[in-house]
Write a protein that holds these residues in place. Structure first.
Motif, PDB file in Angstrom:
ATOM      1  N   THR A  95      -1.721   4.741  14.382  1.00 28.21           N
ATOM      2  CA  THR A  95      -1.171   5.976  14.938  1.00 28.21           C
ATOM      3  C   THR A  95       0.354   5.976  14.879  1.00 28.21           C
ATOM      4  OG1 THR A  95      -1.216   5.007  17.158  1.00 28.21           O
ATOM      5  CG2 THR A  95      -3.123   6.321  16.494  1.00 28.21           C
ATOM      6  N   ASP A  96       0.953   4.813  14.787  1.00 28.87           N
ATOM      7  CA  ASP A  96       2.416   4.679  14.727  1.00 28.87           C
ATOM      8  C   ASP A  96       2.869   4.773  13.270  1.00 28.87           C
ATOM      9  OD1 ASP A  96       5.047   3.642  14.551  1.00 28.87           O
ATOM     10  OD2 ASP A  96       4.757   2.464  16.361  1.00 28.87           O
ATOM     11  N   ALA A  97       3.673   5.784  12.963  1.00 29.33           N
ATOM     12  CA  ALA A  97       4.132   6.006  11.584  1.00 29.33           C
ATOM     13  C   ALA A  97       4.951   4.827  11.064  1.00 29.33           C
ATOM     14  CB  ALA A  97       4.951   7.287  11.494  1.00 29.33           C
ATOM     15  N   LEU A  98       5.743   4.205  11.931  1.00 34.95           N
ATOM     16  CA  LEU A  98       6.549   3.070  11.500  1.00 34.95           C
ATOM     17  C   LEU A  98       5.665   1.884  11.107  1.00 34.95           C
ATOM     18  CD1 LEU A  98       9.291   1.814  11.006  1.00 34.95           C
ATOM     19  CD2 LEU A  98       9.380   1.219  13.438  1.00 34.95           C
ATOM     20  N   ILE A  99       4.609   1.643  11.848  1.00 33.85           N
ATOM     21  CA  ILE A  99       3.676   0.555  11.503  1.00 33.85           C
ATOM     22  C   ILE A  99       3.004   0.868  10.166  1.00 33.85           C
ATOM     23  CG2 ILE A  99       1.470  -0.530  12.134  1.00 33.85           C
ATOM     24  CD1 ILE A  99       3.801  -1.703  13.661  1.00 33.85           C
ATOM     25  N   ARG A 100       2.636   2.135   9.942  1.00 31.93           N
ATOM     26  CA  ARG A 100       2.036   2.507   8.649  1.00 31.93           C
ATOM     27  C   ARG A 100       3.017   2.247   7.510  1.00 31.93           C
ATOM     28  NH1 ARG A 100       0.402   7.073  11.423  1.00 31.93           N
ATOM     29  NH2 ARG A 100       1.885   8.347  10.275  1.00 31.93           N
ATOM     30  N   GLN A 101       4.296   2.600   7.715  1.00 35.82           N
ATOM     31  CA  GLN A 101       5.313   2.379   6.676  1.00 35.82           C
ATOM     32  C   GLN A 101       5.520   0.894   6.420  1.00 35.82           C
ATOM     33  OE1 GLN A 101       6.663   4.341   4.631  1.00 35.82           O
ATOM     34  NE2 GLN A 101       6.410   6.353   5.493  1.00 35.82           N
ATOM     35  N   ARG A 102       5.618   0.126   7.499  1.00 34.06           N
ATOM     36  CA  ARG A 102       5.831  -1.320   7.336  1.00 34.06           C
ATOM     37  C   ARG A 102       4.615  -1.964   6.672  1.00 34.06           C
ATOM     38  NH1 ARG A 102       8.189  -4.377  12.339  1.00 34.06           N
ATOM     39  NH2 ARG A 102       8.591  -5.876  10.682  1.00 34.06           N
ATOM     40  N   ALA A 103       3.419  -1.514   7.038  1.00 35.89           N
ATOM     41  CA  ALA A 103       2.199  -2.046   6.418  1.00 35.89           C
ATOM     42  C   ALA A 103       2.173  -1.692   4.931  1.00 35.89           C
ATOM     43  CB  ALA A 103       0.958  -1.518   7.135  1.00 35.89           C
ATOM     44  N   SER A 104       2.607  -0.487   4.587  1.00 39.92           N
ATOM     45  CA  SER A 104       2.639  -0.077   3.180  1.00 39.92           C
ATOM     46  C   SER A 104       3.623  -0.934   2.390  1.00 39.92           C
ATOM     47  CB  SER A 104       3.052   1.394   3.062  1.00 39.92           C
ATOM     48  OG  SER A 104       2.074   2.224   3.631  1.00 39.92           O
ATOM     49  N   ALA A 105       4.795  -1.171   2.968  1.00 42.01           N
ATOM     50  CA  ALA A 105       5.794  -2.000   2.292  1.00 42.01           C
ATOM     51  C   ALA A 105       5.297  -3.448   2.162  1.00 42.01           C
ATOM     52  CB  ALA A 105       7.113  -1.958   3.054  1.00 42.01           C
ATOM     53  N   SER A 106       4.711  -3.969   3.209  1.00 35.63           N
ATOM     54  CA  SER A 106       4.202  -5.344   3.157  1.00 35.63           C
ATOM     55  C   SER A 106       3.018  -5.463   2.203  1.00 35.63           C
ATOM     56  CB  SER A 106       3.813  -5.818   4.561  1.00 35.63           C
ATOM     57  OG  SER A 106       4.968  -5.917   5.369  1.00 35.63           O
ATOM     58  N   ARG A 107       2.256  -4.393   2.075  1.00 37.70           N
ATOM     59  CA  ARG A 107       1.157  -4.381   1.108  1.00 37.70           C
ATOM     60  C   ARG A 107       1.708  -4.551  -0.312  1.00 37.70           C
ATOM     61  NH1 ARG A 107      -1.725  -1.239  -2.299  1.00 37.70           N
ATOM     62  NH2 ARG A 107      -3.995  -1.467  -2.219  1.00 37.70           N
ATOM     63  N   ILE A 108       2.793  -3.847  -0.610  1.00 37.45           N
ATOM     64  CA  ILE A 108       3.428  -3.969  -1.920  1.00 37.45           C
ATOM     65  C   ILE A 108       3.938  -5.390  -2.119  1.00 37.45           C
ATOM     66  CG2 ILE A 108       5.375  -3.191  -3.344  1.00 37.45           C
ATOM     67  CD1 ILE A 108       4.977  -0.433  -1.892  1.00 37.45           C
ATOM     68  N   ASN A 109       4.491  -5.965  -1.085  1.00 39.89           N
ATOM     69  CA  ASN A 109       4.957  -7.347  -1.150  1.00 39.89           C
ATOM     70  C   ASN A 109       3.798  -8.293  -1.472  1.00 39.89           C
ATOM     71  OD1 ASN A 109       6.833  -9.476  -0.886  1.00 39.89           O
ATOM     72  ND2 ASN A 109       6.251  -9.774   1.247  1.00 39.89           N
ATOM     73  N   ALA A 110       2.672  -8.123  -0.794  1.00 36.99           N
ATOM     74  CA  ALA A 110       1.497  -8.981  -1.048  1.00 36.99           C
ATOM     75  C   ALA A 110       0.995  -8.805  -2.476  1.00 36.99           C
ATOM     76  CB  ALA A 110       0.387  -8.662  -0.039  1.00 36.99           C
ATOM     77  N   LEU A 111       0.963  -7.567  -2.959  1.00 37.76           N
ATOM     78  CA  LEU A 111       0.529  -7.316  -4.335  1.00 37.76           C
ATOM     79  C   LEU A 111       1.482  -7.963  -5.335  1.00 37.76           C
ATOM     80  CD1 LEU A 111      -0.510  -3.571  -3.971  1.00 37.76           C
ATOM     81  CD2 LEU A 111      -2.060  -5.488  -4.494  1.00 37.76           C
ATOM     82  N   THR A 112       2.778  -7.901  -5.051  1.00 43.33           N
ATOM     83  CA  THR A 112       3.771  -8.525  -5.933  1.00 43.33           C
ATOM     84  C   THR A 112       3.569 -10.032  -5.970  1.00 43.33           C
ATOM     85  OG1 THR A 112       5.364  -6.776  -5.461  1.00 43.33           O
ATOM     86  CG2 THR A 112       6.243  -8.835  -6.338  1.00 43.33           C
ATOM     87  N   LEU A 113       3.426 -10.632  -4.816  1.00 38.22           N
ATOM     88  CA  LEU A 113       3.250 -12.084  -4.750  1.00 38.22           C
ATOM     89  C   LEU A 113       1.942 -12.534  -5.398  1.00 38.22           C
ATOM     90  CD1 LEU A 113       4.625 -12.642  -1.155  1.00 38.22           C
ATOM     91  CD2 LEU A 113       5.727 -13.289  -3.318  1.00 38.22           C
ATOM     92  N   ALA A 114       0.930 -11.665  -5.350  1.00 40.18           N
ATOM     93  CA  ALA A 114      -0.354 -11.960  -5.982  1.00 40.18           C
ATOM     94  C   ALA A 114      -0.335 -11.615  -7.477  1.00 40.18           C
ATOM     95  CB  ALA A 114      -1.473 -11.191  -5.276  1.00 40.18           C
ATOM     96  N   ARG A 115       0.817 -11.149  -7.955  1.00 37.10           N
ATOM     97  CA  ARG A 115       1.024 -10.764  -9.357  1.00 37.10           C
ATOM     98  C   ARG A 115       0.116  -9.621  -9.810  1.00 37.10           C
ATOM     99  NH1 ARG A 115       3.888 -15.427 -12.120  1.00 37.10           N
ATOM    100  NH2 ARG A 115       4.402 -16.719 -10.354  1.00 37.10           N
TER     101      ARG A 115
END
Length: 164
Positions: A95-115
């Motif tokens: 429900t918190d837009a900031l948490i959604r944004q941070r989760a989206s950014a961290s998701r990209i980070n995880a995908l990058t690290l997983a190549r």
């Protein structure tokens, strides 16, 4: 005498309400502290998450924040699939837009690290489109930092410098 008892009850009630308010703000402070130390003191960060997991009084927003921090911890432990599951759940339900944004950014980070670069770029493009409307400076910094990291990973150094 009856009036004194009434004042005592009122004092007890005020004390109880004060204790509840302090405990609630204490949980928010503990979550923020865990977030602040996650890169500096991973053992302390992990211990704090375990302690927060035992808290029955977390609000839904605090539970979302804790779930985000658990996702971040999974990245650190190289458990990318676990992190992606946590972030995907938050992106879909937080429900918190900031948490959604941070989760989206961290998701990209995880995908990058997983190549998993194709998926990472797809998510990054969506995030960069939303960037102008994002007012939180730390979230903007996180997105731009992850953008630079992804671009460095694929050898796009000049473009990474622009995001820096």
């Amino acid at each position: 005498r009856a009036q004194r008892r009434g004042w005592r009850w009122l004092a007890v009630l005020c004390g109880l309400l004060w204790s509840i308010a302090v405990a609630a703000s204490g949980l928010a402070d503990r979550l923020a502290h865990a977030d602040a130390i996650k890169r500096k003191d991973f053992a302390g960060f992990s211990a704090m998450l375990e302690s927060l997991d035992q808290e029955p009084a977390l609000t839904p927003a605090e539970r979302e924040y804790l779930a985000y921090l658990h996702g971040w911890r999974a990245i650190y432990l190289l458990q990318y699939d676990v992190a992606l599951q946590r972030f995907d759940a938050l992106i879909g339900t937080a429900t918190d837009a900031l948490i959604r944004q941070r989760a989206s950014a961290s998701r990209i980070n995880a995908l990058t690290l997983a190549r998993r670069y194709e998926e990472a770029f797809s998510g990054l493009n969506t995030m960069l489109e939303r960037l102008p409307g994002l007012s939180d400076p730390s979230a903007r910094e996180q997105i731009l930092g992850i953008s630079g990291q992804l671009l460095i990973e694929v050898g796009e150094y000049e473009q990474a410098i622009r995001y820096s």
